[in-house]
Write a protein that holds these residues in place. Sequence first.
Motif, PDB file in Angstrom:
ATOM      1  N   LYS A 126      22.797 -24.459  19.627  1.00 59.54           N
ATOM      2  CA  LYS A 126      21.289 -25.454  19.659  1.00 59.54           C
ATOM      3  C   LYS A 126      21.224 -26.765  18.972  1.00 59.54           C
ATOM      4  O   LYS A 126      21.494 -26.844  18.191  1.00 59.54           O
ATOM      5  CB  LYS A 126      20.698 -24.221  19.066  1.00 59.54           C
ATOM      6  CG  LYS A 126      20.411 -22.616  19.767  1.00 59.54           C
ATOM      7  CD  LYS A 126      20.098 -21.625  18.995  1.00 59.54           C
ATOM      8  CE  LYS A 126      19.440 -20.124  19.479  1.00 59.54           C
ATOM      9  NZ  LYS A 126      18.952 -19.032  18.923  1.00 59.54           N
ATOM     10  N   ARG A 129      17.587  -8.400  24.139  1.00 55.30           N
ATOM     11  CA  ARG A 129      17.292  -9.133  24.932  1.00 55.30           C
ATOM     12  C   ARG A 129      15.637  -9.114  24.452  1.00 55.30           C
ATOM     13  O   ARG A 129      15.115  -8.267  24.975  1.00 55.30           O
ATOM     14  CB  ARG A 129      17.380  -9.276  26.848  1.00 55.30           C
ATOM     15  CG  ARG A 129      18.939  -9.765  26.247  1.00 55.30           C
ATOM     16  CD  ARG A 129      19.412  -9.482  28.410  1.00 55.30           C
ATOM     17  NE  ARG A 129      18.661 -10.574  28.686  1.00 55.30           N
ATOM     18  CZ  ARG A 129      19.614 -11.264  28.987  1.00 55.30           C
ATOM     19  NH1 ARG A 129      21.014 -12.023  28.793  1.00 55.30           N
ATOM     20  NH2 ARG A 129      18.671 -12.508  29.710  1.00 55.30           N
ATOM     21  N   GLU A 149      13.622 -10.592  26.435  1.00 53.79           N
ATOM     22  CA  GLU A 149      12.493  -9.560  28.002  1.00 53.79           C
ATOM     23  C   GLU A 149      12.752  -8.181  27.776  1.00 53.79           C
ATOM     24  O   GLU A 149      12.047  -7.113  28.003  1.00 53.79           O
ATOM     25  CB  GLU A 149      13.720  -9.634  29.272  1.00 53.79           C
ATOM     26  CG  GLU A 149      13.948 -11.587  29.746  1.00 53.79           C
ATOM     27  CD  GLU A 149      14.930 -11.999  29.500  1.00 53.79           C
ATOM     28  OE1 GLU A 149      15.438 -13.026  29.152  1.00 53.79           O
ATOM     29  OE2 GLU A 149      15.461 -11.898  28.031  1.00 53.79           O
ATOM     30  N   LEU A 179       8.272 -15.883  28.606  1.00 54.27           N
ATOM     31  CA  LEU A 179      10.162 -16.053  29.250  1.00 54.27           C
ATOM     32  C   LEU A 179      10.083 -17.690  28.301  1.00 54.27           C
ATOM     33  O   LEU A 179      11.199 -17.103  28.255  1.00 54.27           O
ATOM     34  CB  LEU A 179       9.886 -16.208  30.109  1.00 54.27           C
ATOM     35  CG  LEU A 179      10.043 -14.364  30.391  1.00 54.27           C
ATOM     36  CD1 LEU A 179       9.810 -13.801  32.412  1.00 54.27           C
ATOM     37  CD2 LEU A 179      11.030 -13.310  30.082  1.00 54.27           C
ATOM     38  N   LEU A 180       9.886 -18.446  28.806  1.00 49.84           N
ATOM     39  CA  LEU A 180       9.680 -19.899  28.724  1.00 49.84           C
ATOM     40  C   LEU A 180      10.202 -19.851  27.145  1.00 49.84           C
ATOM     41  O   LEU A 180      10.497 -20.340  26.812  1.00 49.84           O
ATOM     42  CB  LEU A 180       8.616 -20.516  29.243  1.00 49.84           C
ATOM     43  CG  LEU A 180       8.345 -21.964  28.859  1.00 49.84           C
ATOM     44  CD1 LEU A 180       9.591 -22.555  29.478  1.00 49.84           C
ATOM     45  CD2 LEU A 180       7.932 -22.828  29.947  1.00 49.84           C
ATOM     46  N   ARG A 219      13.557 -19.116  26.592  1.00 52.86           N
ATOM     47  CA  ARG A 219      14.283 -19.609  26.850  1.00 52.86           C
ATOM     48  C   ARG A 219      14.859 -21.346  25.942  1.00 52.86           C
ATOM     49  O   ARG A 219      15.536 -21.224  25.695  1.00 52.86           O
ATOM     50  CB  ARG A 219      14.588 -19.720  28.367  1.00 52.86           C
ATOM     51  CG  ARG A 219      14.767 -21.061  28.598  1.00 52.86           C
ATOM     52  CD  ARG A 219      16.547 -19.979  29.111  1.00 52.86           C
ATOM     53  NE  ARG A 219      16.587 -19.151  29.404  1.00 52.86           N
ATOM     54  CZ  ARG A 219      16.273 -19.323  30.721  1.00 52.86           C
ATOM     55  NH1 ARG A 219      17.280 -20.284  31.235  1.00 52.86           N
ATOM     56  NH2 ARG A 219      16.767 -18.038  31.541  1.00 52.86           N
ATOM     57  N   ALA A 259      16.264 -20.013  23.053  1.00 47.49           N
ATOM     58  CA  ALA A 259      17.723 -19.730  23.137  1.00 47.49           C
ATOM     59  C   ALA A 259      18.307 -21.102  22.954  1.00 47.49           C
ATOM     60  O   ALA A 259      19.544 -21.067  22.790  1.00 47.49           O
ATOM     61  CB  ALA A 259      17.677 -19.179  24.952  1.00 47.49           C
ATOM     62  N   THR A 260      17.961 -22.341  23.807  1.00 41.91           N
ATOM     63  CA  THR A 260      18.089 -23.534  23.937  1.00 41.91           C
ATOM     64  C   THR A 260      17.950 -24.753  22.762  1.00 41.91           C
ATOM     65  O   THR A 260      19.629 -25.118  21.902  1.00 41.91           O
ATOM     66  CB  THR A 260      17.277 -24.242  25.051  1.00 41.91           C
ATOM     67  OG1 THR A 260      18.009 -23.540  26.069  1.00 41.91           O
ATOM     68  CG2 THR A 260      17.740 -25.711  25.344  1.00 41.91           C
TER      69      THR A 260
END
Length: 291
Positions: A4, A182, A184, A233-234, A237, A240-241
């Motif tokens: 990351k 996950r 989600e 959800l954003l 993400r 995760a980045t």
Amino acid sequence: MSEKRPVDAAGAVALIGVAALLAFNQVVIKVTGGGFGPIFQAGLRSTLGAAFLLVWMRAFRIPMSLPAPARTGALLVGLFFSVEFMMLFIALDLTSVSRVSILFYSMPVWLALAGHMLLPGERLTGRRMVGLVLAMAGVALAFSDRQSGAPSLVGDLLSIAGAMCWAGIALTVRVTPLSETRPETQLLSQLAISAPVLLVASVFFGEYFREPTALHWGGLFFQSIAIVCLAFLLWFRLLATYQANGVASFSFLSPVLAVLFGWILLGEQIGPAIWGALGLVAAGIYLINRR
């Protein structure tokens, strides 16, 4: 697995956008409460949010089932989630967005304290201890101010209780096998459990409808789609980045923006003590999360 990276300009813009959405959501909940009872509103939001999330997960073929070892953790976070939003929605029904936001976003304080006592790798460093003291001073200052923002003792206490439940979710995810699933799927379990819990609880807590208009229904769908699904959800993400400490350090923006939105959009009267409390809590959150 790719390493990351630190938060870059694009990530910073996205994080500011998410913080603004979450802050604006406090105003939306307050306004939507004019058409629905608070707990019934929370139950409808979880129900609609779960439905939209199911469609999203099916469209992108994201697994929905939980492995057996993670189910106990999912049940716990679902119950924490239910109580958290029960407390938050009632608090926003009783008092101002500015007061609730300062107290509710004290969550990192309670998580840091719990982590220090329960998780060996989460001991408080000098910087985090300073942040903890600043944020606690801000909470105390906001709690002691009985002049600004339609003060309600019950609303203040419920805001803090909601923050503690939010910290309970984060702690439960860390110490149970739910952390291996996950994001989600974790979110879906929280929504699926909280929807029936909140709808049943609403039977015992006053009215369901308060003559809702198109504005109130629009606010409900905004929460269910833009916040419960897309904003969360954003956020996942981005986690995760980018490096988690960089992402978390932007969380101080949410209470700041929520107070500003309450002041600008709702005309809330905010005294010097509340502005001071906001500054202390925001600084404390930044120091606690910034590693």
